[in-house]
Enzyme design. Structure first.
Site, PDB file in Angstrom:
ATOM      1  N   ARG A   1     -14.592   6.575 -13.585  1.00  0.00           N
ATOM      2  CA  ARG A   1     -13.744   6.761 -12.392  1.00  0.00           C
ATOM      3  C   ARG A   1     -13.964   8.129 -11.747  1.00  0.00           C
ATOM      4  O   ARG A   1     -13.774   8.282 -10.535  1.00  0.00           O
ATOM      5  CB  ARG A   1     -12.263   6.597 -12.757  1.00  0.00           C
ATOM      6  CG  ARG A   1     -11.886   5.138 -12.992  1.00  0.00           C
ATOM      7  CD  ARG A   1     -10.413   5.006 -13.282  1.00  0.00           C
ATOM      8  NE  ARG A   1     -10.022   3.606 -13.393  1.00  0.00           N
ATOM      9  CZ  ARG A   1      -8.773   3.198 -13.539  1.00  0.00           C
ATOM     10  NH1 ARG A   1      -7.790   4.069 -13.592  1.00  0.00           N
ATOM     11  NH2 ARG A   1      -8.501   1.916 -13.630  1.00  0.00           N
TER      12      ARG A   1
ATOM     13  N   ASP B   1       3.581   5.799  -2.578  1.00  0.00           N
ATOM     14  CA  ASP B   1       2.619   5.889  -3.680  1.00  0.00           C
ATOM     15  C   ASP B   1       2.044   7.301  -3.708  1.00  0.00           C
ATOM     16  O   ASP B   1       1.962   7.965  -2.670  1.00  0.00           O
ATOM     17  CB  ASP B   1       1.485   4.865  -3.496  1.00  0.00           C
ATOM     18  CG  ASP B   1       0.789   4.541  -4.811  1.00  0.00           C
ATOM     19  OD1 ASP B   1       1.052   3.457  -5.380  1.00  0.00           O
ATOM     20  OD2 ASP B   1      -0.003   5.379  -5.289  1.00  0.00           O
TER      21      ASP B   1
HETATM   22  C1  LIG Z   1      -0.603  -0.919 -11.001  1.00  0.00           C
HETATM   23  S1  LIG Z   1      -0.022  -0.271  -9.468  1.00  0.00           S
HETATM   24  C2  LIG Z   1       1.484  -1.204  -9.256  1.00  0.00           C
HETATM   25  C3  LIG Z   1       1.621  -1.732  -7.852  1.00  0.00           C
HETATM   26  C4  LIG Z   1       2.843  -2.623  -7.616  1.00  0.00           C
HETATM   27  N1  LIG Z   1       4.065  -1.911  -7.858  1.00  0.00           N
HETATM   28  C5  LIG Z   1       2.773  -3.873  -8.446  1.00  0.00           C
HETATM   29  O1  LIG Z   1       3.535  -4.024  -9.419  1.00  0.00           O
HETATM   30  O2  LIG Z   1       1.937  -4.740  -8.153  1.00  0.00           O
HETATM   31  C6  LIG Z   1       0.602   1.329  -9.960  1.00  0.00           C
HETATM   32  C7  LIG Z   1       0.731   2.308  -8.795  1.00  0.00           C
HETATM   33  O3  LIG Z   1       1.511   3.428  -9.227  1.00  0.00           O
HETATM   34  C8  LIG Z   1       1.014   4.578  -8.563  1.00  0.00           C
HETATM   35  N2  LIG Z   1       1.433   5.797  -9.283  1.00  0.00           N
HETATM   36  C9  LIG Z   1       0.980   6.266 -10.460  1.00  0.00           C
HETATM   37  N3  LIG Z   1       1.569   7.442 -10.748  1.00  0.00           N
HETATM   38  C10 LIG Z   1       2.428   7.710  -9.736  1.00  0.00           C
HETATM   39  C11 LIG Z   1       3.325   8.772  -9.468  1.00  0.00           C
HETATM   40  N4  LIG Z   1       3.460   9.814 -10.277  1.00  0.00           N
HETATM   41  N5  LIG Z   1       4.044   8.719  -8.309  1.00  0.00           N
HETATM   42  C12 LIG Z   1       3.909   7.665  -7.461  1.00  0.00           C
HETATM   43  N6  LIG Z   1       3.077   6.632  -7.671  1.00  0.00           N
HETATM   44  C13 LIG Z   1       2.345   6.652  -8.804  1.00  0.00           C
HETATM   45  C14 LIG Z   1      -0.496   4.361  -8.565  1.00  0.00           C
HETATM   46  O4  LIG Z   1      -1.145   5.124  -7.581  1.00  0.00           O
HETATM   47  C15 LIG Z   1      -0.604   2.857  -8.332  1.00  0.00           C
HETATM   48  O5  LIG Z   1      -0.833   2.538  -6.994  1.00  0.00           O
END
Ligand SMILES: C[S@@+](CC[C@H](N)C(=O)[O-])C[C@H]1O[C@@H](n2cnc3c(N)ncnc32)[C@H](O)[C@@H]1O
Length: 293
Positions: free
Chosen positions: A41, A150
């Site tokens: 990555r 996000d």
């Molecule tokens: C696997 S996706 C989940 C998307 C959606 N909520 C779902 O369940 O389909 C996780 C998301 O969390 C975000 N994320 C991770 N750490 C974060 C943080 N500290 N603050 C905000 N978003 C975060 C990532 O960028 C990613 O887009």
């Protein structure tokens, strides 16, 4: 020659520095067992910066000059997998509470706010918007809006464009796809673009859940699904009271299928079905939800 982690090309010192930085900046935990995924990555970041190895990269990203790169690094390290109507039982709950919980508030002149926290490419927020648009005629005339946030600027940009390659639309029932999207073409690929009504219901913003939250308006429902799974227990436990404070007393907090609030009492929540939480203050006098919820 310094010790490398496995045959990853990353020294133990560089890995540790990057892992600590990612944890501090975003709560993400980088497990050493996932080193090859982490390396792949980040490799394109090394290329973008014309850097030969991870020692140079970790020194730069941890330095004062590395602020911009830290955002790129977090973006590269986050897992953004999502799909439309994922874990559908939460959308069923949302739909079931529109008539008896959300509409009465709107008729009373109250604002209704729903937060998709960790919204990734926007599929969750658009699924919420479609659920509302299907149930509420002229939904834009009412003060009901979705905030979708996000940490990753790339997904926020993608979500704001609201244009999905056909392969990403499989979770959308055909009738909803017809009604709420228009077909287009981008770089020779068929895409589906969310219509203006859905787009106007949602504000996409960049927000790191670990920093302070600028929202003044309390939320009726918070979707924070498949996000805290990447955090350790301490980070999760610091988040729950903040979500509690951000929720209206009768609100809902939805988590992902493998996430849970370890100590609901301390966090001020009670469970209300699988991965569904409500503040302990929420009334129980409303219609109970059906078993499958
Ligand atoms: C696997 S996706 C989940 C998307 C959606 N909520 C779902 O369940 O389909 C996780 C998301 O969390 C975000 N994320 C991770 N750490 C974060 C943080 N500290 N603050 C905000 N978003 C975060 C990532 O960028 C990613 O887009």
């Amino acid at each position: 020659m310094k010790d490398q982690v496995g045959d990853s090309g990353i020294t133990a010192e560089s890995f540790e520095a990057i892992a600590q930085l990612a944890y501090r900046e975003s709560g993400l935990q980088l497990a050493v067992e996932k080193i090859s995924m982490i390396q792949s990555r980040l490799r394109h970041r090394l290329r973008a910066l014309n850097m030969a190895d991870f020692d140079d990269y970790s020194a730069f990203v941890c330095s004062e000059d590395g602020a911009d790169e830290r955002r790129h690094m977090i973006s590269a390290l986050t897992t953004n997998v999502s799909h439309f109507f994922r874990e559908k039982h939460h959308f069923d709950i949302l739909q079931s509470r529109i008539a008896d919980m959300l509409l009465p508030k709107l008729k009373n002149g109250e604002k209704v706010r729903i937060w998709s926290a960790g919204c990734s490419n926007g599929q969750e927020a658009l699924s919420i918007a479609m659920t509302l648009a299907e149930a509420i005629p002229n939904v834009l005339d009412l003060d009901i809006r979705i905030l979708a946030t996000d940490i990753d600027p790339n997904v926020v940009k993608f979500a704001t464009a609201a244009s999905y390659p056909e392969r990403l639309t499989s979770g959308i029932p055909e009738t909803l796809l017809q009604r709420h999207f228009r077909k287009g073409s981008e770089n020779g690929e068929t895409v589906f673009i969310a219509n203006k009504e859905l787009q106007q219901m949602i504000a996409f913003r960049e927000l790191n859940l670990l920093t302070s939250w600028p929202m003044k308006q309390k939320m009726d429902i918070i979707f924070c699904r498949n996000v805290v799974i990447y955090f350790d227990l301490d980070t999760q436990n610091r988040l729950w009271p903040r979500f509690h404070q951000m929720l209206k007393p009768d609100g809902y907090l939805f988590l992902g299928h493998s996430e849970r609030i370890a100590d609901t009492d301390t966090a001020g929540f009670r469970t209300d079905g699988p991965t569904t939480y409500r503040p302990t203050t929420a009334s129980t006098s409303t219609e109970p939800l059906s078993k499958e919820h």
